[in-house]
Design a protein around this motif. Structure first.
Motif, PDB file in Angstrom:
ATOM      1  N   THR A   1      -6.055  14.714  28.738  1.00 47.36           N
ATOM      2  CA  THR A   1      -7.220  14.125  28.338  1.00 47.36           C
ATOM      3  C   THR A   1      -8.183  13.796  29.371  1.00 47.36           C
ATOM      4  O   THR A   1      -9.315  14.107  29.584  1.00 47.36           O
ATOM      5  CB  THR A   1      -6.816  12.607  27.776  1.00 47.36           C
ATOM      6  OG1 THR A   1      -6.135  12.661  26.743  1.00 47.36           O
ATOM      7  CG2 THR A   1      -8.099  11.788  27.592  1.00 47.36           C
ATOM      8  N   MET A   2      -7.527  13.518  30.723  1.00 50.15           N
ATOM      9  CA  MET A   2      -8.327  13.600  31.800  1.00 50.15           C
ATOM     10  C   MET A   2      -9.181  14.860  32.164  1.00 50.15           C
ATOM     11  O   MET A   2     -10.422  15.048  32.575  1.00 50.15           O
ATOM     12  CB  MET A   2      -7.729  13.278  33.122  1.00 50.15           C
ATOM     13  CG  MET A   2      -8.472  13.048  34.271  1.00 50.15           C
ATOM     14  SD  MET A   2      -7.240  12.310  35.702  1.00 50.15           S
ATOM     15  CE  MET A   2      -8.557  12.254  36.934  1.00 50.15           C
ATOM     16  N   LEU A   3      -8.547  15.885  31.893  1.00 43.78           N
ATOM     17  CA  LEU A   3      -9.034  17.456  32.204  1.00 43.78           C
ATOM     18  C   LEU A   3      -9.966  17.612  30.953  1.00 43.78           C
ATOM     19  O   LEU A   3     -11.472  18.164  31.425  1.00 43.78           O
ATOM     20  CB  LEU A   3      -7.882  18.452  32.269  1.00 43.78           C
ATOM     21  CG  LEU A   3      -7.162  18.761  33.371  1.00 43.78           C
ATOM     22  CD1 LEU A   3      -6.263  17.522  33.706  1.00 43.78           C
ATOM     23  CD2 LEU A   3      -6.492  19.887  33.397  1.00 43.78           C
TER      24      LEU A   3
ATOM     25  N   LEU B   1      -8.389  28.025  32.116  1.00 41.14           N
ATOM     26  CA  LEU B   1      -7.412  28.521  32.021  1.00 41.14           C
ATOM     27  C   LEU B   1      -6.132  27.779  32.496  1.00 41.14           C
ATOM     28  O   LEU B   1      -4.956  27.921  31.639  1.00 41.14           O
ATOM     29  CB  LEU B   1      -7.180  29.502  33.333  1.00 41.14           C
ATOM     30  CG  LEU B   1      -6.017  30.377  33.516  1.00 41.14           C
ATOM     31  CD1 LEU B   1      -5.697  31.206  32.503  1.00 41.14           C
ATOM     32  CD2 LEU B   1      -6.199  30.974  34.813  1.00 41.14           C
ATOM     33  N   LEU B   2      -5.985  26.527  33.035  1.00 40.93           N
ATOM     34  CA  LEU B   2      -4.717  25.650  33.045  1.00 40.93           C
ATOM     35  C   LEU B   2      -4.452  24.971  32.013  1.00 40.93           C
ATOM     36  O   LEU B   2      -3.441  24.994  31.520  1.00 40.93           O
ATOM     37  CB  LEU B   2      -5.108  24.697  34.325  1.00 40.93           C
ATOM     38  CG  LEU B   2      -4.204  23.472  34.440  1.00 40.93           C
ATOM     39  CD1 LEU B   2      -2.802  24.241  35.028  1.00 40.93           C
ATOM     40  CD2 LEU B   2      -4.540  22.485  35.490  1.00 40.93           C
TER      41      LEU B   2
ATOM     42  N   LYS C   1     -18.008  21.690  40.626  1.00 39.53           N
ATOM     43  CA  LYS C   1     -17.311  20.494  40.655  1.00 39.53           C
ATOM     44  C   LYS C   1     -15.685  20.669  40.420  1.00 39.53           C
ATOM     45  O   LYS C   1     -15.419  21.579  39.457  1.00 39.53           O
ATOM     46  CB  LYS C   1     -17.727  19.586  39.385  1.00 39.53           C
ATOM     47  CG  LYS C   1     -19.381  18.876  39.575  1.00 39.53           C
ATOM     48  CD  LYS C   1     -19.423  18.208  38.369  1.00 39.53           C
ATOM     49  CE  LYS C   1     -21.036  17.543  38.514  1.00 39.53           C
ATOM     50  NZ  LYS C   1     -21.416  16.730  37.474  1.00 39.53           N
ATOM     51  N   VAL C   2     -15.013  20.050  41.248  1.00 40.51           N
ATOM     52  CA  VAL C   2     -13.495  19.998  41.298  1.00 40.51           C
ATOM     53  C   VAL C   2     -12.885  18.953  41.045  1.00 40.51           C
ATOM     54  O   VAL C   2     -13.253  17.888  41.706  1.00 40.51           O
ATOM     55  CB  VAL C   2     -13.181  20.831  42.696  1.00 40.51           C
ATOM     56  CG1 VAL C   2     -11.509  21.001  42.717  1.00 40.51           C
ATOM     57  CG2 VAL C   2     -13.680  21.963  42.861  1.00 40.51           C
TER      58      VAL C   2
ATOM     59  N   GLU D   1     -15.615  18.780  35.200  1.00 42.41           N
ATOM     60  CA  GLU D   1     -15.232  19.830  36.239  1.00 42.41           C
ATOM     61  C   GLU D   1     -14.964  21.011  35.660  1.00 42.41           C
ATOM     62  O   GLU D   1     -14.290  21.091  34.670  1.00 42.41           O
ATOM     63  CB  GLU D   1     -14.033  19.118  37.054  1.00 42.41           C
ATOM     64  CG  GLU D   1     -14.303  17.803  37.796  1.00 42.41           C
ATOM     65  CD  GLU D   1     -14.206  16.679  36.868  1.00 42.41           C
ATOM     66  OE1 GLU D   1     -14.660  15.604  37.426  1.00 42.41           O
ATOM     67  OE2 GLU D   1     -13.590  16.745  35.827  1.00 42.41           O
ATOM     68  N   ASP D   2     -15.082  22.246  36.445  1.00 42.15           N
ATOM     69  CA  ASP D   2     -14.934  23.602  36.172  1.00 42.15           C
ATOM     70  C   ASP D   2     -13.377  23.859  36.815  1.00 42.15           C
ATOM     71  O   ASP D   2     -12.772  24.776  36.100  1.00 42.15           O
ATOM     72  CB  ASP D   2     -15.882  24.559  36.235  1.00 42.15           C
ATOM     73  CG  ASP D   2     -17.345  24.295  35.385  1.00 42.15           C
ATOM     74  OD1 ASP D   2     -16.981  23.812  34.324  1.00 42.15           O
ATOM     75  OD2 ASP D   2     -18.195  24.134  36.324  1.00 42.15           O
TER      76      ASP D   2
END
Length: 370
Positions: free
Chosen positions: A109-111, A199-200, A2-3, A116-117
């Protein structure tokens, strides 16, 4: 896999002058009925990315009106969908985005809440067509931490306006040069990042609180030696509307070339945009049209040559339009002569008037009457 897709669409380019007085550069109209952001957004949807955040800031009204609920891109979904991420005043002092890294940092917060990975980050100002599936495969084959899309630019680009990379034989990025006078290569970074979400988050929390706000120069480039940052080479058509009036003019003129139209509209899926209920274009008995793109709703009674007419443009009998871009609902009255011009929406060129550009196209702002 998932992206999450993120589109940076809050920028304003001073080089675009009057064209961005009332809109973000990502909302610039192109090719008769599209907006610049349509291409990156369609690329993501065509690659199976159905959760997309659009980070806006400067003059977002026309961009938000265009995107709406995301229905045209199949993003009006119960799970996933389209998110408009604007700056806001929060309890901890968040307000204006201070850079690309800060824009994402204020929306972590969305991340964190998503499942998603990976995150694909692109720009809403770039005109190109691709699906990202080969990029994903390349990223995993190389064991990369971050993958950037690059392109070998030819002489039609001013390479001094772009950031360029130096890579080893395996494609790993060793050095990055941002808009230097004599860059060592012509391999330019296209503003697209693919990175593991966690990582991001680590990189953002390590840099943004200390006053470093640029995703490329403050987050990625300082970590080139520590992280495995690879370059994925794109070989198709790519242009950046933010580079200025001449670049915007060139992009729209490029659509008159058969090979460019085929690449942008017939390969790698469709380009989706907001639909409008205009009738088909109408050509009267006095119309003479050659090598031009004429959109739905246009009524042509005059001469149109090497030009792009957007929806609802009227060219009356005796009028002549050459080498020009004429945006939505503009009227060219009887006997008027328009050449080498960019005319924004809802303008009127009165009967027998002339509007002629010289070395650069002349630009007319919205709602102007000449």
């Amino acid at each position: 896999m998932k992206v999450l897709g993120l589109i940076l669409a809050g920028g304003r380019s001073e080089a675009l002058g009057k064209l961005v007085h009332k809109r973000a550069s990502a909302a610039l109209p192109v090719f008769g009925k599209y907006r610049a952001i349509d291409f990156t957004l369609s690329n993501m949807v065509n690659s199976g990315i159905y959760k997309v955040g659009v980070l806006t800031q400067y003059n977002p009204r026309s961009l938000m009106d265009h995107l709406g609920s995301g229905k045209e891109w199949d993003l009006d979904r119960k799970h996933g969908g389209l998110y408009i991420l604007q700056p806001y005043l929060g309890m901890t002092g968040e307000y204006w985005y201070r850079g690309t890294a800060d824009a994402i940092f204020q929306n972590t917060t969305m991340l964190r809440r998503g499942d998603e990975d990976y995150v694909l980050i692109g720009s809403g100002d770039h005109i190109y067509k691709m699906t990202y599936n080969n990029l994903f495969s390349y990223h995993f084959e190389k064991g990369a931490d971050i993958t950037l899309i690059v392109k070998e630019l030819d002489d039609t680009y001013d390479i001094r306006q772009y950031g360029v990379v130096v890579t080893d034989a395996d494609g790993r990025i060793l050095e990055f040069y941002e808009k230097v006078e004599n860059p060592p290569t012509r391999k330019a970074f296209l503003g697209v990042y693919f990175i593991n979400k966690y990582l991001l988050l680590d990189l953002l929390y390590d840099t943004v609180p200390s006053g470093k706000y640029d995703l490329l120069l403050d987050v990625v480039v300082p970590n080139l030696s520590r992280l495995r940052v690879y370059a994925y080479e794109f070989k198709g058509y790519w242009r950046n509307v933010k580079k200025g009036i001449l670049e915007y003019y060139r992009i729209n003129m490029d659509v008159l070339k058969k090979e460019v139209r085929e690449e942008l509209f017939l390969k790698n899926g469709k380009v989706y945009t907001k639909l409008k209920d205009y009738p088909p274009a109408k050509f009267t008995g006095t119309a003479k049209v050659s090598n031009s793109l004429v959109s739905d709703g246009c009524i042509v009674s005059g001469v149109v040559k090497n030009s792009v007419l957007f929806r609802g443009v009227v060219v009356r009998a005796g009028a002549r339009v050459e080498n020009s871009i004429v945006m939505q609902d503009t009227v060219i009255e009887e006997g008027a002569y328009v050449k080498n011009a960019i005319i924004d929406k809802n303008c009127v060129i009165r009967a027998e008037q002339s509007l002629i550009g010289d070395f650069e196209p002349v630009v007319l702002e919205k709602w102007m009457v000449v």
